[in-house]
Design a protein around this motif. Structure first.
Motif, PDB file in Angstrom:
ATOM      1  N   VAL A  29       0.835  -1.202   0.000  1.00 18.02           N
ATOM      2  CA  VAL A  29       0.000   0.000   0.000  1.00 18.02           C
ATOM      3  C   VAL A  29       0.873   1.258   0.000  1.00 18.02           C
ATOM      4  O   VAL A  29       0.578   2.238  -0.686  1.00 18.02           O
ATOM      5  N   GLY A  30       1.951   1.236   0.768  1.00 14.68           N
ATOM      6  CA  GLY A  30       2.819   2.405   0.859  1.00 14.68           C
ATOM      7  C   GLY A  30       3.444   2.781  -0.462  1.00 14.68           C
ATOM      8  O   GLY A  30       3.394   3.940  -0.884  1.00 14.68           O
ATOM      9  N   PHE A  31       4.006   1.815  -1.138  1.00 12.16           N
ATOM     10  CA  PHE A  31       4.650   2.117  -2.426  1.00 12.16           C
ATOM     11  C   PHE A  31       3.615   2.464  -3.494  1.00 12.16           C
ATOM     12  O   PHE A  31       3.814   3.397  -4.286  1.00 12.16           O
ATOM     13  N   LEU A  32       2.515   1.725  -3.526  1.00 11.91           N
ATOM     14  CA  LEU A  32       1.484   1.991  -4.530  1.00 11.91           C
ATOM     15  C   LEU A  32       0.822   3.342  -4.277  1.00 11.91           C
ATOM     16  O   LEU A  32       0.650   4.157  -5.193  1.00 11.91           O
ATOM     17  N   GLY A  33       0.457   3.606  -3.016  1.00 12.12           N
ATOM     18  CA  GLY A  33      -0.166   4.890  -2.678  1.00 12.12           C
ATOM     19  C   GLY A  33       0.781   6.053  -2.854  1.00 12.12           C
ATOM     20  O   GLY A  33       0.378   7.141  -3.274  1.00 12.12           O
ATOM     21  N   VAL A 168      -1.498   7.177   3.971  1.00 15.28           N
ATOM     22  CA  VAL A 168      -0.621   7.497   2.850  1.00 15.28           C
ATOM     23  C   VAL A 168      -1.155   8.707   2.088  1.00 15.28           C
ATOM     24  O   VAL A 168      -0.391   9.564   1.642  1.00 15.28           O
ATOM     25  N   ALA A 169      -2.471   8.799   1.947  1.00 16.25           N
ATOM     26  CA  ALA A 169      -3.069   9.910   1.203  1.00 16.25           C
ATOM     27  C   ALA A 169      -2.705  11.253   1.804  1.00 16.25           C
ATOM     28  O   ALA A 169      -2.512  12.242   1.081  1.00 16.25           O
ATOM     29  N   PHE A 170      -2.598  11.319   3.141  1.00 20.27           N
ATOM     30  CA  PHE A 170      -2.342  12.596   3.804  1.00 20.27           C
ATOM     31  C   PHE A 170      -1.044  12.613   4.599  1.00 20.27           C
ATOM     32  O   PHE A 170      -0.810  13.552   5.360  1.00 20.27           O
ATOM     33  N   ASN A 171      -0.222  11.573   4.444  1.00 23.78           N
ATOM     34  CA  ASN A 171       1.025  11.488   5.205  1.00 23.78           C
ATOM     35  C   ASN A 171       0.741  11.673   6.693  1.00 23.78           C
ATOM     36  O   ASN A 171       1.436  12.418   7.391  1.00 23.78           O
ATOM     37  N   ALA A 172      -0.293  10.967   7.164  1.00 24.62           N
ATOM     38  CA  ALA A 172      -0.788  11.167   8.523  1.00 24.62           C
ATOM     39  C   ALA A 172      -1.069   9.813   9.179  1.00 24.62           C
ATOM     40  O   ALA A 172      -2.202   9.324   9.143  1.00 24.62           O
ATOM     41  N   ALA A 203       3.137   1.186   5.856  1.00 24.56           N
ATOM     42  CA  ALA A 203       2.724   1.931   4.666  1.00 24.56           C
ATOM     43  C   ALA A 203       3.347   3.319   4.626  1.00 24.56           C
ATOM     44  O   ALA A 203       3.855   3.761   3.587  1.00 24.56           O
ATOM     45  N   ILE A 204       3.323   4.017   5.753  1.00 28.43           N
ATOM     46  CA  ILE A 204       3.879   5.367   5.798  1.00 28.43           C
ATOM     47  C   ILE A 204       5.396   5.343   5.585  1.00 28.43           C
ATOM     48  O   ILE A 204       5.956   6.177   4.860  1.00 28.43           O
TER      49      ILE A 204
END
Length: 443
Positions: A29-33, A168-172, A203-204
């Motif tokens: 998820v981390g790399f894809l997102g 991942v979307a918001f780095n949060a 993921a982050i």
């Protein structure tokens, strides 16, 4: 060993397995997102260059409109091939968690990725978090099924990885974790908490190798607002509670209108929305897209004339629900944050008229509070909103005003009987699907 001891040992092994699998899924998820976010940033920059270039060529506006139409039509065509990829995806994740819906096929991952790039990249006022949340959940399902988990554990892993997608979307990371507990599951247990925090962490860590580890918005140090201004934040919360209720009504009204327009194909309807977005893009790129560029300017203290801010607020308030009604891949979160920042800036400037000593920092503080408060009013998840904005801005000095305003907004929305937007969207989605027999979550 007693029955109780055996049960505890079994539960511990389950949590351990879920945690390990969450790390595996989180890496993916981390790399894809992260790649998804990076491509969207590049698309936004290209979109702005296109708008600027078009002003210098004959019939340039027509090319920009065609660009908007092409993005919307292509995204809608992909959704026709994979219907579960439409809209935000958050309501889909919530329905799966409640066993109201079968798990999504893995085909939603490429459809969300490519369709999200087409719709959001073309300028539609949609958020990147919808696709990443749904991709995260679907990848969690894929990993869970590959490990031959029970259906219940597959659902748990899917839910946990939806938080990784939001993070991942918001780095949060904290915001993504709280989102799972407060919004999706609305409950907490170690069986869900452990895979959530491990999956989000993995993921982050991977996403930051792609997008960097800086907060989403660069904001200089903001002093704690004077204690005497807290009533202003309370009033602001009430106003945004009403605005959030109106926003929800507009979203659902346009969704119902779109469903009734059966004389036209979904692709044609999306094309019309894309044409409107393209026309607005030609006039001002800041008025379309997720809104990060506009939000950054406001948080940096950029001065805008009040009529311009009112125009941005009005256009984006309308364009967000209109874009979402096209049912292309994309979410609601990011555009709401931009709306909240605009509303906060306007309210802060209004307060300054009566107390000029408050200064620019107070206006920026109000913009930050506006981001979390409108989110709380619309989604009805105040803790998620506060956590997200604290992490996105790296500002903690306005936490108390954020909590005060968010509480006022939630109470106001409840008093006017405005349901949380994702509850409404989930019911709307389920109404449009064929009934199924309860039980298995497998497709």
């Amino acid at each position: 060993m007693s029955d109780a001891g055996t049960a505890k040992s079994s539960a511990g092994r389950t949590v351990l397995v879920l945690g390990i699998l969450a790390v595996v899924a989180g890496i993916i998820v981390g790399f894809l997102g992260g790649a998804f976010r990076w491509l969207l940033v590049e698309a936004a920059a290209w979109r702005e260059h296109l708008s600027e270039w078009a002003h210098g060529v004959p019939l340039g506006w027509l090319l920009v409109v065609a660009f908007g139409v092409a993005g919307a039509v292509f995204a809608a065509a992909l959704v026709k091939l994979s219907p579960r990829a439409s809209g935000s995806g958050i309501q889909d994740v919530e329905a799966v968690y409640r066993n109201q819906l079968t798990i999504p096929p893995l085909s939603v991952v490429p459809t969300r990725f490519v369709g999200g790039l087409a719709s959001i990249g073309s300028g539609m006022v949609l958020g990147r978090e919808g696709p990443t949340v749904h991709m995260g959940a679907a990848l969690g399902v894929g990993v869970g099924r590959a490990a031959r988990l029970r259906d219940e554990d597959v659902r748990t892993l899917s839910t946990a990885m939806s938080g990784a997608g939001l993070a991942v979307a918001f780095n949060a990371p904290v915001g993504g974790s709280v989102f799972v507990l407060e919004e999706v599951a609305k409950s907490a247990s170690y069986r869900l908490i452990v895979p959530t925090v491990l999956g989000v962490g993995a993921a982050i860590a991977c996403a930051r190798l792609v997008i960097g580890d800086s907060p989403d918005f660069a904001v200089h140090d903001i002093p704690v607002p004077p204690l005497g201004t807290l009533p202003m934040f309370l009033v602001f919360g009430v106003l945004l509670g009403l605005a959030g209720a109106l926003y929800n009504v507009l979203v659902m009204s346009l969704m119902r209108l779109n469903r009734r327009m059966t004389r036209f194909s979904p692709i044609a309807r999306a094309g019309v929305v894309g044409a409107v977005i393209g026309a607005v893009l030609y006039i001002d790129p800041l008025a379309v897209g997720g809104g990060d560029s506009l939000t950054q300017l406001l948080l940096a203290g950029q001065a805008f004339a009040v009529p311009v801010l009112v125009l941005y607020l009005t256009v984006r308030f309308l364009m967000g629900p209109l874009s979402y009604s096209a049912a292309t891949p994309g979410g609601l979160f990011a555009p709401m944050l931009a709306l909240g920042a605009i509303a906060g800036t306007l309210f802060g400037q209004f307060v300054q008229v009566f107390d000029p000593s408050l200064g620019t920092d107070f206006v920026i503080a109000m913009a930050i509070v506006g981001m979390s408060t409108l989110f709380a009013a619309v989604v009805r998840s105040p803790l998620t909103g506060v956590a997200l904005i604290v992490e996105m801005t790296a500002i903690t000095t306005v936490t108390v005003p954020m909590l005060v305003a968010a509480g006022a907004a939630v109470v106001t929305a409840m008093l006017v009987k405005s349901p949380p937007v994702y509850d409404s969207l989930r019911e709307f989605m389920l109404q449009g699907m064929a009934p199924r027999s309860p039980g298995s979550i497998r497709p």
